[in-house]
Design an enzyme around this catalytic site. Sequence first.
Site, PDB file in Angstrom:
ATOM      1  N   LYS A 189       0.878  -1.164   0.000  1.00 51.84           N
ATOM      2  CA  LYS A 189       0.000   0.000   0.000  1.00 51.84           C
ATOM      3  C   LYS A 189       0.913   1.211   0.000  1.00 51.84           C
ATOM      4  O   LYS A 189       1.539   1.551   1.012  1.00 51.84           O
ATOM      5  CB  LYS A 189      -0.912  -0.022   1.214  1.00 51.84           C
ATOM      6  CG  LYS A 189      -2.057   1.007   1.144  1.00 51.84           C
ATOM      7  CD  LYS A 189      -1.574   2.402   1.484  1.00 51.84           C
ATOM      8  CE  LYS A 189      -2.655   3.443   1.263  1.00 51.84           C
ATOM      9  NZ  LYS A 189      -2.108   4.829   1.368  1.00 51.84           N
ATOM     10  N   GLU A 263       6.274  -0.129  13.035  1.00 56.70           N
ATOM     11  CA  GLU A 263       7.438   0.736  13.227  1.00 56.70           C
ATOM     12  C   GLU A 263       6.894   2.149  13.212  1.00 56.70           C
ATOM     13  O   GLU A 263       6.454   2.651  12.189  1.00 56.70           O
ATOM     14  CB  GLU A 263       8.477   0.514  12.122  1.00 56.70           C
ATOM     15  CG  GLU A 263       9.851   1.088  12.478  1.00 56.70           C
ATOM     16  CD  GLU A 263      10.045   2.490  11.961  1.00 56.70           C
ATOM     17  OE1 GLU A 263       9.928   3.435  12.778  1.00 56.70           O
ATOM     18  OE2 GLU A 263      10.325   2.653  10.766  1.00 56.70           O
ATOM     19  N   CYS A 299      11.842   8.980  11.668  1.00 59.92           N
ATOM     20  CA  CYS A 299      11.509   8.535  13.023  1.00 59.92           C
ATOM     21  C   CYS A 299      12.761   8.256  13.838  1.00 59.92           C
ATOM     22  O   CYS A 299      12.682   8.117  15.061  1.00 59.92           O
ATOM     23  CB  CYS A 299      10.616   7.297  12.967  1.00 59.92           C
ATOM     24  SG  CYS A 299      11.200   6.032  11.846  1.00 59.92           S
ATOM     25  N   GLU A 401       6.852  14.539  18.657  1.00 62.49           N
ATOM     26  CA  GLU A 401       7.601  14.340  17.416  1.00 62.49           C
ATOM     27  C   GLU A 401       7.220  15.428  16.417  1.00 62.49           C
ATOM     28  O   GLU A 401       6.080  15.510  15.968  1.00 62.49           O
ATOM     29  CB  GLU A 401       7.306  12.956  16.830  1.00 62.49           C
ATOM     30  CG  GLU A 401       8.162  12.643  15.616  1.00 62.49           C
ATOM     31  CD  GLU A 401       7.936  11.232  15.095  1.00 62.49           C
ATOM     32  OE1 GLU A 401       8.904  10.624  14.601  1.00 62.49           O
ATOM     33  OE2 GLU A 401       6.785  10.742  15.158  1.00 62.49           O
TER      34      GLU A 401
END
Length: 500
Positions: A189, A263, A299, A401
């Site tokens: 995807k 993740e 990340c 973040e």
Amino acid sequence: MTEITLDSRGSDILADVEQLLWIDGRATEASTGEWRDVRNPARRGEVIGRVPAAGVEDVDRAVAAARRAFPDWRSAHFTGRAKALLAIADDIEAEAEKFAQLTALDTGNALRSQARPEVTTLVSLFRYFAGVAGEAKGVTLPAGDQQLQYTRREPLGVVACILPWNSPLMIAAFKVPAALAAGNTVILKAADDAPLTIQYLAQVCQRHVPAGVVNSLTGRGSVIGNALSTHPGVDKVSFTGSTEVGRGVAAQASERLAHLSLELGGKNPSIVFPDAVEDEGILDGLMLSSRFARQGQSCTAGSRLFLHEDIYDEMLEKLAARLGAMVVGDPLDEATDMGAVINQSQFDQISGFLQDGRDHPDLTTVLGGSAPTEGPLTEGFYHVPTIFGGARNDFRLAQEEIFGPVLVAIKWKDVDEVIQMANDSHYGLAAYVWTHDLDNALNTAHRIESGWVQVNQGGGQVVGQSYGGYKQSGMGREASLEGMLEGFTQIKQINVKLRG
């Protein structure tokens, strides 16, 4: 001052890209008949291509194709699967520059500093997993002459790989070759904002695997991502993205007890000890760990910079000078160090954090601090390197973040204190330790609650090492033999009573 450049070539190199879905070995339009424009992060509003807007019916078709292909692919000798992976790697390598330029255009990542290395990683991981395909093997238990007791490591079945927009090829490299080497079939995807490279990867794969082994869909995650997570024909969902979206994927997949790996996000500490200032390479390492070459859209970015009080001012001044010299500009320009963020939404989110930083009475703007308001960079979604000093670990900018080119510098004195601050986060993906005192290096690395710790280097990730997070940074491991075995196979125990 941050040096600014914008290549006048624009996106003419790869304009008007069109990709189709890949289902059962064939390129096809979506059953919806709808299309979605793909836009250039470096040129606001510029359409660089289009992809089909797949619907639930297309998910059903892809799952059916993957299920049909699974028995033969699973039963194939591992050397056959390895040969296919090696052939795919060779084709990617032969077209590496096309993949790199398409990545730069698709994601906004700079061609030289990010897009080409990403393609290199893709090639390396296809070759690595080809080499370990034969390691998906079982064991025999010494149960006496009257018993044959052994295990088989068998593939899970159909694996849905839901990919992000920040580094789509690299993340696909973590998932696809491992799943294929173990005997699974896959459905990719592609991220809605950066689908072009993934669709081209799927196209290359079709040359070397049977129909239905690799399928790839484009469209809204709220439609096809949800459909893949809830589909009873999908045996595993492997997701990379934000922690917020990951929670939703986990809830959907867990409802039917599907296999799952995640993740997710990170707010990673980078701890600098006083003796590290003597290392001439530390500035290069800190630049790499900041992930500013990827606009901070990583990340694993070491975005919480813990500087010991004895070297705080010195290191902050030197790092600001080095980061301020980065060339921000057109991703396709060879001179560019740092490209554009992905879209307006991400641009606005980063701008909001910058406003908070400028307004905070305790924070000082050491570098950057706001988006360009004039000049060529206003043509795209460009931010510049930013450092805020005077932070505390409980500030919003040190806890959330940002996913942009922003560092917050935090002063520390005591080792126990800095480790406590480093671990005071619901994230636990990566961490960086800078010291040449072996005791400090290892004790700190061992005490940090992160899945991946680098010592005296900002990169260092190589094929074969396990990659994944602690806490709300995810579950499962990828990019390694252990990740392949744990994430893409399951154990079957077989006991046979023998006649004497």
